[in-house]
Write a protein that holds these residues in place. Structure first.
Motif, PDB file in Angstrom:
ATOM      1  N   CYS A 186       0.832  -1.210   0.000  1.00 44.42           N
ATOM      2  CA  CYS A 186       0.000   0.000   0.000  1.00 44.42           C
ATOM      3  C   CYS A 186       0.860   1.252   0.000  1.00 44.42           C
ATOM      4  N   VAL A 187       1.835   1.285   0.909  1.00 50.34           N
ATOM      5  CA  VAL A 187       2.665   2.486   1.033  1.00 50.34           C
ATOM      6  C   VAL A 187       3.447   2.723  -0.264  1.00 50.34           C
ATOM      7  N   ILE A 188       4.034   1.640  -0.819  1.00 53.92           N
ATOM      8  CA  ILE A 188       4.808   1.813  -2.045  1.00 53.92           C
ATOM      9  C   ILE A 188       3.900   2.243  -3.197  1.00 53.92           C
ATOM     10  N   CYS A 189       2.716   1.620  -3.292  1.00 52.48           N
ATOM     11  CA  CYS A 189       1.775   2.012  -4.354  1.00 52.48           C
ATOM     12  C   CYS A 189       1.414   3.496  -4.236  1.00 52.48           C
ATOM     13  N   LEU A 190       1.217   3.948  -2.987  1.00 51.26           N
ATOM     14  CA  LEU A 190       0.857   5.345  -2.786  1.00 51.26           C
ATOM     15  C   LEU A 190       1.984   6.271  -3.242  1.00 51.26           C
ATOM     16  N   ILE A 250       6.365  -8.401  -2.457  1.00 48.86           N
ATOM     17  CA  ILE A 250       5.790  -7.057  -2.358  1.00 48.86           C
ATOM     18  C   ILE A 250       5.823  -6.376  -3.724  1.00 48.86           C
ATOM     19  N   MET A 251       6.917  -6.568  -4.474  1.00 41.55           N
ATOM     20  CA  MET A 251       6.989  -5.991  -5.808  1.00 41.55           C
ATOM     21  C   MET A 251       5.873  -6.550  -6.691  1.00 41.55           C
ATOM     22  N   GLY A 252       5.623  -7.858  -6.587  1.00 40.50           N
ATOM     23  CA  GLY A 252       4.541  -8.469  -7.364  1.00 40.50           C
ATOM     24  C   GLY A 252       3.201  -7.848  -7.037  1.00 40.50           C
ATOM     25  N   MET A 253       2.989  -7.543  -5.757  1.00 38.23           N
ATOM     26  CA  MET A 253       1.738  -6.898  -5.351  1.00 38.23           C
ATOM     27  C   MET A 253       1.651  -5.497  -5.927  1.00 38.23           C
ATOM     28  N   VAL A 254       2.759  -4.753  -5.826  1.00 34.93           N
ATOM     29  CA  VAL A 254       2.760  -3.386  -6.355  1.00 34.93           C
ATOM     30  C   VAL A 254       2.458  -3.434  -7.852  1.00 34.93           C
ATOM     31  N   TYR A 255       3.092  -4.378  -8.546  1.00 33.16           N
ATOM     32  CA  TYR A 255       2.873  -4.492  -9.984  1.00 33.16           C
ATOM     33  C   TYR A 255       1.403  -4.753 -10.292  1.00 33.16           C
ATOM     34  N   ASN A 256       0.782  -5.674  -9.551  1.00 31.18           N
ATOM     35  CA  ASN A 256      -0.597  -6.054  -9.853  1.00 31.18           C
ATOM     36  C   ASN A 256      -1.619  -5.018  -9.409  1.00 31.18           C
ATOM     37  N   LEU A 274      -1.077  -1.627  -8.437  1.00 31.17           N
ATOM     38  CA  LEU A 274      -0.816  -0.189  -8.609  1.00 31.17           C
ATOM     39  C   LEU A 274      -1.972   0.542  -9.315  1.00 31.17           C
ATOM     40  N   PRO A 275      -2.557  -0.022 -10.385  1.00 29.53           N
ATOM     41  CA  PRO A 275      -3.672   0.679 -11.032  1.00 29.53           C
ATOM     42  C   PRO A 275      -4.828   0.977 -10.078  1.00 29.53           C
ATOM     43  N   TYR A 276      -5.062   0.076  -9.102  1.00 29.13           N
ATOM     44  CA  TYR A 276      -6.149   0.296  -8.142  1.00 29.13           C
ATOM     45  C   TYR A 276      -5.864   1.499  -7.257  1.00 29.13           C
ATOM     46  N   MET A 277      -4.587   1.852  -7.102  1.00 24.19           N
ATOM     47  CA  MET A 277      -4.226   3.042  -6.331  1.00 24.19           C
ATOM     48  C   MET A 277      -4.322   4.289  -7.210  1.00 24.19           C
ATOM     49  N   ILE A 278      -3.810   4.174  -8.444  1.00 19.36           N
ATOM     50  CA  ILE A 278      -3.766   5.357  -9.311  1.00 19.36           C
ATOM     51  C   ILE A 278      -5.178   5.839  -9.648  1.00 19.36           C
ATOM     52  N   MET A 279      -6.106   4.895  -9.917  1.00 22.68           N
ATOM     53  CA  MET A 279      -7.460   5.286 -10.335  1.00 22.68           C
ATOM     54  C   MET A 279      -8.162   6.230  -9.363  1.00 22.68           C
ATOM     55  N   PRO A 280      -8.346   5.823  -8.085  1.00 22.71           N
ATOM     56  CA  PRO A 280      -9.052   6.748  -7.185  1.00 22.71           C
ATOM     57  C   PRO A 280      -8.277   8.041  -6.919  1.00 22.71           C
ATOM     58  N   LEU A 281      -6.929   7.966  -6.904  1.00 23.13           N
ATOM     59  CA  LEU A 281      -6.151   9.189  -6.704  1.00 23.13           C
ATOM     60  C   LEU A 281      -6.415  10.164  -7.847  1.00 23.13           C
ATOM     61  N   TYR A 282      -6.389   9.628  -9.069  1.00 25.92           N
ATOM     62  CA  TYR A 282      -6.647  10.462 -10.253  1.00 25.92           C
ATOM     63  C   TYR A 282      -8.024  11.114 -10.151  1.00 25.92           C
ATOM     64  N   THR A 283      -9.042  10.294  -9.772  1.00 22.57           N
ATOM     65  CA  THR A 283     -10.412  10.808  -9.708  1.00 22.57           C
ATOM     66  C   THR A 283     -10.498  11.999  -8.761  1.00 22.57           C
ATOM     67  N   VAL A 284      -9.779  11.921  -7.630  1.00 19.92           N
ATOM     68  CA  VAL A 284      -9.842  13.016  -6.661  1.00 19.92           C
ATOM     69  C   VAL A 284      -9.051  14.223  -7.164  1.00 19.92           C
ATOM     70  N   ILE A 285      -7.843  13.969  -7.681  1.00 24.68           N
ATOM     71  CA  ILE A 285      -6.974  15.089  -8.057  1.00 24.68           C
ATOM     72  C   ILE A 285      -7.575  15.867  -9.223  1.00 24.68           C
ATOM     73  N   VAL A 286      -8.214  15.143 -10.166  1.00 25.41           N
ATOM     74  CA  VAL A 286      -8.728  15.825 -11.351  1.00 25.41           C
ATOM     75  C   VAL A 286      -9.890  16.748 -10.979  1.00 25.41           C
ATOM     76  N   LYS A 287     -10.546  16.463  -9.835  1.00 25.81           N
ATOM     77  CA  LYS A 287     -11.688  17.297  -9.436  1.00 25.81           C
ATOM     78  C   LYS A 287     -11.276  18.457  -8.533  1.00 25.81           C
TER      79      LYS A 287
END
Lengths: 272, 269
Positions: free
Chosen positions: B63-67, B139-145, B147-160
């Motif tokens: 989670c922390v690395i994805c963030l 942990i790298m495998g988790m980040v790889y798989n 990461l998109p789940y982290m980027i999506m909601p962050l993008y939704t908030v930042i774009v607004k």
């Protein structure tokens, strides 16, 4: 600072796509090993199209994804209309119910459904052979429903409720009013929900793994079994083909969304 | 009034195929294979405490690395032109629709001892580096798989985010670091919370990633549960562990949501 951000973004995309590039290159590889390129060939693609087993699996996955997403879309759209009419505690309770499959770990959902199916099979049907297309369909509809509801609900909120009244004042029956006025408004949400359900279902591994039977298996489940041994490279060819199919579907979805956003914008302007 | 009934079939469906199955998990967790009441499944499950703790630790690290990795990406996407934004967002979501099993397998082909990266480094006389079969590689495998789940909601908030708020902060004398820390970051909290939830839940319960990228020392809760249902078949122990995993997830989501609620209160003051 800005350039740094762009470089970083590029590196992250490289990280996300490097394994897919490996699979893409592997699909043209004349050897079995993904990490050694032994020469260019198209035989993996030919092998894939000649292999009735893997085509059967692909067909199974598509049949399951289409039927489960259609069923979930129908049931979910009706549910969204119902939930939209609810207020207060009842609405919160139903939304909590909707959230359960979303927040529950997939493995728990899969395990819980398999326990239910075994129980129903033993105590009601007197058989241990309950697993198959039916159980997969039930499982997939269950985890697809929340996605449909969550993409139809915002559309219902955007829709002006006086539209239905106006339609009925002008002589529509409630059913006509729904099909002529409400449905066109909800359509983009319904389609988005259906496509999302379709892709989730097509790629689901964990829940299918606990609810399939060897008579009706899906692609991801079989790939899991295969990846325990050296993988036949025709699966990389299939991955590459599926990549482009999904790419087209997603671009299509994007176009629908863009069109819908423009429509909403125009409506806002007209309102002013 | 009549409209409410339209949700009837749905509620019935969810009751039968979501609530009842979870009740069955609880029933199996508290019984022996013969159906007698017992707590021994939980006693046995407690032997796996180190594995539970390890799963939580891996998932939190992911989670922390994805963030940290994902936030700048979401920010860059949200500040691109409209068309670039659409393309980049599509590129983020696309991997989520592609077989994660094969993609993880390809990741293994990249990082294993005789893999692509190590053969490449070998050309320069480096390595082979131990990039696989460790906590780090899982942990790298988790980040790889995920990461998109982290980027999506962050993008939704930042774009607004309202750009006027940032301009106001700058007018009032914030430099870019202060502006980020005191305006942009606090306003991104809902996205961060939902991103962490979306990464944590699948990461803590995975079994494929740890099988492919880890060793037996990196086994996770998901591996143990899978084995109870597919291998040695002690369903009662598996059910007890599933129940604990589910409670763990619900409690952490509850804690996370509390975090956003508090923040909204602060924001309204």
């Amino acid at each position: 600072m800005k350039r740094l951000g762009k470089v970083w973004t590029f590196l992250v995309f490289l990280f996300l796509y490097a394994p897919m590039i490996v699979l893409f290159v592997g699909s043209f590889n004349d050897g079995r090993d993904l990490s050694e390129f032994e020469g260019f060939t198209l035989s993996n693609y030919l092998d894939f199209f000649a292999d009735s087993g893997s085509l059967r699996l692909l067909a199974n996955s598509f049949i399951l994804a289409i039927s489960s997403s259609l069923a979930a879309t129908l049931l979910g759209t009706l549910a969204a209309l119902g939930i939209h009419a609810m207020r207060g505690r009842m609405r919160r309770a139903v939304m909590t119910l909707t959230n359960i499959p979303l927040v529950n770990p997939e493995i728990v959902t899969g395990v819980s459904l398999s326990l239910l199916f075994v129980f129903i099979g033993r105590s009601m049907l007197g058989s241990d052979q309950v697993f198959g297309f039916g159980t997969l369909l039930i499982a997939h509809v269950t985890f697809n429903l929340p996605y449909v509801i969550l993409s139809v609900m915002p559309k219902l909120r955007q829709t002006d409720s006086s539209l239905m009244d106006a339609a009925q004042d002008l002589g529509c029956t409630p059913l006509q009013g729904f099909f002529k006025v409400m449905l066109p408004e909800l359509w983009p949400g319904i389609i988005a929900g259906a496509i999302m359900a379709f892709t989730m279902s097509l790629d689901d591994f964990v829940i299918s793994y606990f609810t399939y039977s060897p008579n009706f298996s899906t692609l991801p489940v079989e790939i899991y079994a295969i990846t325990r041994k050296p993988v036949p490279p025709m699966y990389y060819a299939m991955f590459t083909l599926l990549f482009f199919v999904i790419l087209v579907v997603m671009i299509g979805m994007n176009v629908i969304q863009a069109r819908d956003e423009r429509r909403q914008e125009r409506k806002k302007l007209r309102g002013v | 009034m009549k409209n409410k009934l339209l949700a009837g079939p749905y509620i019935a469906w969810m009751a039968i195929f979501t609530v009842v199955p979870l009740a069955m998990v609880a029933y199996f967790a508290f019984t022996t294979p013969d159906g007698d009441f017992t707590l021994s499944n939980f006693a046995n499950a407690s032997e796996y405490l180190p594995i539970f703790l390890r799963s939580i630790w891996y998932a939190l690290a992911a989670c922390v690395i994805c963030l940290i990795v994902g936030y700048p990406v979401a920010y860059v996407i949200a500040h691109s032109g409209a068309n670039v934004q659409r393309v980049l967002y599509l590129l983020v979501t696309l991997p989520m629709c592609m077989s994660f099993l094969l993609r993880t397998l390809a990741l293994v082909a990249l990082v294993r001892d005789t893999g692509i990266i190590n053969s490449f480094l070998g050309l320069f006389g480096i390595g082979p580096l131990p990039l696989i079969r460790s906590s780090g590689s899982v942990i790298m495998g988790m980040v790889y798989n995920y990461l998109p789940y982290m980027i999506m909601p962050l993008y939704t908030v930042i774009v607004k985010l309202d750009p006027r708020l940032i301009e106001a902060a700058q007018d009032l004398g914030c430099d870019s670091v202060q502006c980020f820390r005191r305006v942009i970051l606090p306003l991104s909290v809902p996205g961060i919370v939902s991103g962490i939830t979306m990464v944590f839940v699948p990461a803590v319960s995975t079994f494929y990633i740890s099988q492919k990228l880890g060793s037996t020392e990196n086994m996770m809760v998901g591996d143990i549960i899978e084995r109870q249902f597919k291998g040695v078949a002690n369903q009662n122990l598996g059910a007890a562990m599933s129940l604990i995993l589910m409670l763990l997830v619900f409690i952490s989501i509850g804690l996370m949501n509390r975090f956003t609620d508090d923040d909204e209160e602060v924001a309204t003051i």
